[in-house]
Design an enzyme around this catalytic site. Structure first.
Site, mmCIF file in Angstrom:
data_model
loop_
_atom_site.group_PDB
_atom_site.id
_atom_site.type_symbol
_atom_site.label_atom_id
_atom_site.label_comp_id
_atom_site.label_asym_id
_atom_site.label_seq_id
_atom_site.Cartn_x
_atom_site.Cartn_y
_atom_site.Cartn_z
ATOM 1 N N LYS B 79 0.851 -1.185 0.000
ATOM 2 C CA LYS B 79 0.000 0.000 0.000
ATOM 3 C C LYS B 79 0.894 1.244 0.000
ATOM 4 C CE LYS B 79 -3.976 1.894 2.595
ATOM 5 N NZ LYS B 79 -4.839 1.684 3.781
ATOM 6 N N SER B 154 -9.721 1.735 2.860
ATOM 7 C CA SER B 154 -8.839 2.518 2.020
ATOM 8 C C SER B 154 -7.790 1.672 1.281
ATOM 9 C CB SER B 154 -8.118 3.560 2.873
ATOM 10 O OG SER B 154 -7.251 2.948 3.804
ATOM 11 N N SER B 178 -9.885 -0.655 7.023
ATOM 12 C CA SER B 178 -9.292 -0.436 5.703
ATOM 13 C C SER B 178 -8.613 -1.647 5.068
ATOM 14 C CB SER B 178 -8.298 0.719 5.761
ATOM 15 O OG SER B 178 -8.992 1.933 5.776
#
Lengths: 96, 487, 477
Positions: B79, B154, B178
């Site tokens: 990420k 996210s 997330s």
């Protein structure tokens, strides 16, 4: 509780944000909705005898020993700076 | 079967047996990215050259007969809020569009020490704020199963990359769901470790007391293997807990006999979509048939978790994101009259709408006159939620429920109403507030063919039990993992 | 009308640790800009702090020496504000649970002893430095000082004059030096003070409106700022004006303070508990360990110096006021039979040199053994007191041993009576007028003649011998 345009402007100033009139308009509404929802909800609870929980972990005294380590090369520290000169970060003159 | 269809454990096995080479596996993933990333938008940065170089060096190690680590040669994505030295780390924000970290996050270091191949940096909601991945400055991520729908957020890029086989596994971060919610929306496995189990050093902070890095994988076996790499004490993170971490693969047992599973009645209330509820209850029945003991529990403070979460996370974020001021790194406005003007223009132009909204909310919660009523109150409610779970865990070993009240929604469907978007996090935020661990795995599909995620919530540092329970379900149903998704 | 001045201090002291408060960068002063930095102290995205244990120990030491209660549980908080010298845009400090609180120090002014309350001592991090460009368009930012550990010491508004402020500040400084908590080098910014001051008509209970004068970094500036600000406030009140609560800066050159434009207009620091750091718990065992690491403090040492070295109370108080001076004295006096002479040298020539050169006692270029040898040379009549001053100058400049200097420069006392006598005779014959004066009863004339003889011998003649021989030769006439 009503959130006013002035509240939003004061907060934006504290947070160092410039907001357009449209953004202020939208945020005033959004914030009022979110804050009122949150507060109404939380205020259903009597928490007078509850201690605030800052950390979920029951740990304390996490330390490092006082030992010097090599600092980074200055180029590494400065390489992302938008403006730099003479080994320093450059900013518009700061009046004191 | 394509090389990219293999799970990490399967691919690792083949690498070890010399059935495939690290280089060909890496190339297969890079080709897959070339083919799909334009549509899905999972990656912000692809490190093709670096990945191939690393692949060659790992293959060389292997050829020289050196002992190699369990996931050596497996290509993975990170990420884009996890720092990678000299590789752009953007948080999907214009603010950090050109940021080259001068250091590696602890997990980045651990992956490279384990000879995992880093394919690139994965798309996300800007600064990890969002539940749909529509808040990326670069592009929204599409759900690989339905390109009109969101992948969740996210860590949307991470879940979509794993689901679409553009990476063998990925590391995401979870502040309020997330990792788990996008894993659920994309039909993959996502684990949010206990707060303090995985180092946060090098994870660009959103909300420091809630953030945690965790794996998104194709199946539960991979999840355990990745946890073996990333979990552990780190002296660079004061909130990293110094205990003995187990070998998580030892929990890969198809056995839940006598395991007490709690169903919180608050998780099956009115907000839950029927189809989701149905599949979750099917999973409960399945567990019962495997010998688990099902009990109802109550988490009465559940409904207060969302307001508490948004106050605490926004307050911390308003402080954590204050450092983006155009002086040391990142974006700087082009024209300004003085230092304050520089700050304001830089921050207004560099941050997106959702980030600004949270900064404003957090500034409000901490500002003088409101601190006690908002922030302190939220911290008190945090304790109540924490104690809720403690009580439940006196009765049961794990808690089972849905990950999200509904399956993946359409792009643009919820952007107009932030509060509605926030309310979708109802089942995930409590876990972060209480610092617990939780895993999301697929337990079927709705009528539109969208995956439904079930969430198992564990006691602090009891990831082992989650892995055992999830593995048992997966072994018996074969439903988890996107190998079934037919992409 | 008569006014009373009410003063409280906020003092920042940089702790003398090797590394910074939250990372391993050096705390060493100076260095090229941004070379004592890493991602942690420059607030790069993703970094985390880990607290330096010695910072806690030093702060507790200071707290114990200042008679504070040490909190068994304390935490760190973030103080949020934007300023270019603060890379994270928050300073990690302590808000509602400081490490030490409720202490005091005793000061003595004009013979009376007074207790000055200490509200709290807390730990925090220093900020970086802004260097302003001459063109006036840009400022340069150097983060070397960023993350150097500080303690902030906040007093009660217990002081009533600049003399009390001076006495308190010097007392505190000596304690911080004694406990090795800070090197207290004021010209390097290791120790600096903010003054909170208000005035009120004598007898009035309520405090007047106070102003804060920021960042004073010499004792002289503190004293002058207190006197100047008190004068200013009184004159405002005398003219029926109103004191504005504000932050002011002291211009020591002009001798006046001026209002600072508020850099954080709202002053809403939005303190909240630092989530990246765990609480600090100081238990009894740790406290005992720290307590036992505290050396003899100035008050005890003063008493011991009087008893052990027989120096006057005034000397003892002066010398023990500064730990490096006291250490220097003790090392010199141990080697010497004449402690009083050592203390005279320190209070006289040594202090003058330090003041003239602006050096800190710690950086003194002479060794204590050298001073004690110099005193012995005088006491053993190897050199005269006057010559000794010359030797001292050379010692200061070169660091050489006094005996070597005396040898090399040929500064030994001339005791050879025949050599002296021949000069005496020479001077007598060259100054008939003075001889005549002496003979006619003007005894003062003898002083002039002695002076002439000393000049001839470049001050090296044994003065006793000179006197005796001069009288003998004059009497012969």
């Amino acid at each position: 509780m009503a959130i006013t345009k002035e509240d939003i402007e004061r907060l934006a100033d504290l947070a160092r944000l410039n907001l357009t009139p449209e953004e202020i308009e939208k945020l005033t509404g959004d914030m009022e909705t979110i804050i009122n929802y949150s507060m109404n909800k939380l205020n259903e609870l009597n928490t007078d005898d509850v201690l605030p929980m800052e950390h979920v972990l029951p740990i304390s005294n996490v330390f490092r020993e006082d030992i010097c380590e090599k600092s980074f090369d200055r180029e590494e520290i400065l390489k992302n700076a938008p403006e730099k000169a003479e080994g320093c970060f450059l900013v518009p003159k700061v009046v004191e | 079967m394509k090389l990219t269809d293999l799970t990490a454990s399967m691919a690792a096995e083949k690498i070890k047996k010399r059935e495939i080479s690290v280089i060909e596996l890496t190339k297969a993933y890079l080709e897959r990215i070339d083919e799909l990333n334009g549509t899905i938008g999972a990656y912000i940065t692809v490190c093709a050259e670096q990945a191939l170089r690393q692949a060659e060096s790992v293959q060389k190690k292997l050829d020289s007969g050196e002992d190699i680590l369990p996931l050596a040669g497996i290509p993975a994505g990170l990420k884009d809020n996890i720092c990678t030295k000299d590789v752009k780390t953007t948080c999907a924000s214009k603010m950090l569009d050109n940021f080259l970290p001068p250091y590696d996050a602890t997990v980045t270091k651990k992956l490279s020490e384990s000879d995992v191949i880093v394919l690139g940096k994965l798309n996300m909601d800007e600064f990890a704020m969002g539940s749909s991945n529509e808040n990326s400055w670069y592009m929204p991520v599409k759900n690989p199963l339905d390109h009109e729908r969101v992948p969740g957020g996210s860590s949307g890029g991470a879940a979509a990359a794993v689901a679409s086989h553009m990476s063998c596994f990925a590391l995401g971060s979870d502040t309020g769901g997330s990792i788990r919610q996008p894993a659920s929306f994309c039909g993959v496995v996502g684990l949010k470790p206990t707060y303090g189990a995985v180092s946060r050093f090098g994870l660009i902070a959103f909300a420091s007391s809630l953030d945690q890095i965790g794996p998104i994988t194709k199946d539960v076996v991979d999840c355990a293997m990745v946890m073996n790499i990333i979990a552990g004490h780190d002296p660079l993170d004061s909130t990293s807990v110094d205990i003995n971490y187990p070998d998580y693969t030892t929990f890969l047992n198809n056995d839940v006999k006598g395991l007490r599973i709690g169903l919180p009645k608050e998780y099956f209330g009115s907000g839950l979509h029927e189809e989701v509820k149905e599949k979750i209850l099917d999973a409960v029945k399945a567990y019962e048939s495997y010998g688990a003991i099902i009990e109802e529990v109550s988490l009465p403070f559940t409904e207060y978790a969302i307001p508490a979460y948004y106050i605490i996370s926004s307050a911390e974020a308003s402080s954590n994101l204050a450092r983006y001021d155009g002086i040391k790194y990142g974006y700087r406005a082009k024209e300004y009259s003085d230092i304050i003007d520089l700050y304001k223009k830089t921050r207004s132009e560099g941050f997106g709408t959702e980030v600004k909204r949270r900064i404003m909310l957090g500034t409000y919660a901490l500002s003088s006159g409101y601190y006690d009523a908002y922030y302190k109150k939220a911290l008190k409610v945090r304790r109540l939620i924490f104690e809720d779970f403690q009580k439940a865990y006196q009765k049961v070993d794990v808690i089972l429920g849905p990950t999200s009240p509904a399956t993946a929604f359409k792009l643009g469907e919820k952007t107009a109403n932030p509060l509605e978007m926030y309310l979708g996090d109802i089942y995930t935020v409590s876990v972060n507030i209480a610092g617990l661990c939780a895993i999301s795995l697929s337990c079927g599909f709705d009528s539109k063919g969208l995956p439904i995620g079930m969430q198992l919530i564990g006691k602090p540092f009891d990831e082992g039990t989650l892995i055992r329970a999830a593995y048992t379900y997966e072994s018996n149903t074969g439903k988890s993992g996107v190998t079934n998704c037919g992409i | 009308m008569e006014y009373e001045v009410v003063i409280g201090l906020e003092i920042h002291a940089e702790l003398d640790t090797r590394s910074k408060i939250y990372c391993g960068c050096t705390t060493e002063f100076g260095g090229e800009p941004n070379t004592h930095c890493c991602p942690i102290c420059t607030g790069m995205p993703g970094v985390l702090p880990v607290l330096n244990k010695t910072v806690v120990e030093y702060a507790v030491r200071a707290g114990l020496a200042a008679n504070c209660a040490i909190s068994s549980f304390s935490k760190q908080d973030r103080k949020n504000y934007f300023y270019p010298d603060l890379p994270k845009a928050y300073q990690t400090s302590q808000y509602d649970l400081p490490l030490c609180k409720n202490g005091y120090l005793e000061i003595e002014v004009d013979g009376s002893v007074k207790k000055i309350g200490i509200t709290r001592i807390h730990i925090e991090e220093d900020a970086g430095k802004l260097i302003h460009d001459e063109s006036g368009k840009v400022s340069y930012v150097d983060y070397n000082r960023c993350g150097v550990p500080l303690i902030e010491i906040v007093t009660e508004p217990d002081m009533r004059s600049s003399a009390e402020v001076k006495a308190f500040f010097e007392k505190l400084k000596s304690i911080l030096e004694y406990t090795s908590v800070s090197d207290c080098k004021m010209q390097e910014g290791s120790l600096r003070a903010d003054v909170n001051l208000s005035v009120r008509p004598k007898g009035q209970k309520e405090f007047g409106t106070r102003t804060e004068i920021k960042n004073l970094n010499s004792v002289r500036a503190i004293v002058r700022a207190v006197d100047g600000e008190a004068r200013r406030q009184i004159s405002v009140l005398e003219r029926n004006g109103v004191i504005v609560q504000e932050t002011r800066r002291w211009d020591d050159e002009k001798g006046e303070s001026y209002s600072m434009r508020d850099k954080e207009e709202a002053h809403d620091y939005r303190y909240f508990p630092e989530p990246d750091l765990t609480p600090v718990v100081v238990d009894e065992a740790w406290l005992d360990k720290i307590r036992s690491s505290i050396p003899e403090l100035p008050d005890e040492r003063r008493k011991r110096f009087i008893a052990e070295y027989g120096i006057p109370a005034y000397d003892a108080a002066f010398i023990t006021g500064s730990k490096p001076l006291a250490d220097f004295f003790e090392a010199a006096a141990k080697e010497s039979k004449n402690a009083k002479a050592i203390s005279n040298w320190i209070m006289g020539d040594v202090m003058k040199k330090l003041n003239d050169t602006g050096l800190e006692p710690l950086d003194m270029p002479i060794k204590p053994e050298s001073l004690s040898r110099l005193v012995s040379l005088i006491d053993e009549n190897v050199i005269s007191g006057k010559i000794a001053k010359q030797v001292f100058e050379i010692m200061w400049d070169t660091g050489e041993d006094p005996a070597d200097i005396v040898e090399k420069e040929g500064l030994k006392v001339v005791t050879d009576t025949e050599e002296i006598r021949s000069i005496v005779i020479q001077v007598i014959s060259a100054n008939p007028k003075s001889v005549e004066d002496y003979k006619s009863g003007k005894t003062k004339a003898i002083g002039f003649l002695v002076g002439q003889i000393m000049r001839e011998t470049k001050g090296k003649a044994d003065p006793q011998a000179v006197n005796r021989l001069l009288k003998e030769e004059l009497d012969k006439l």
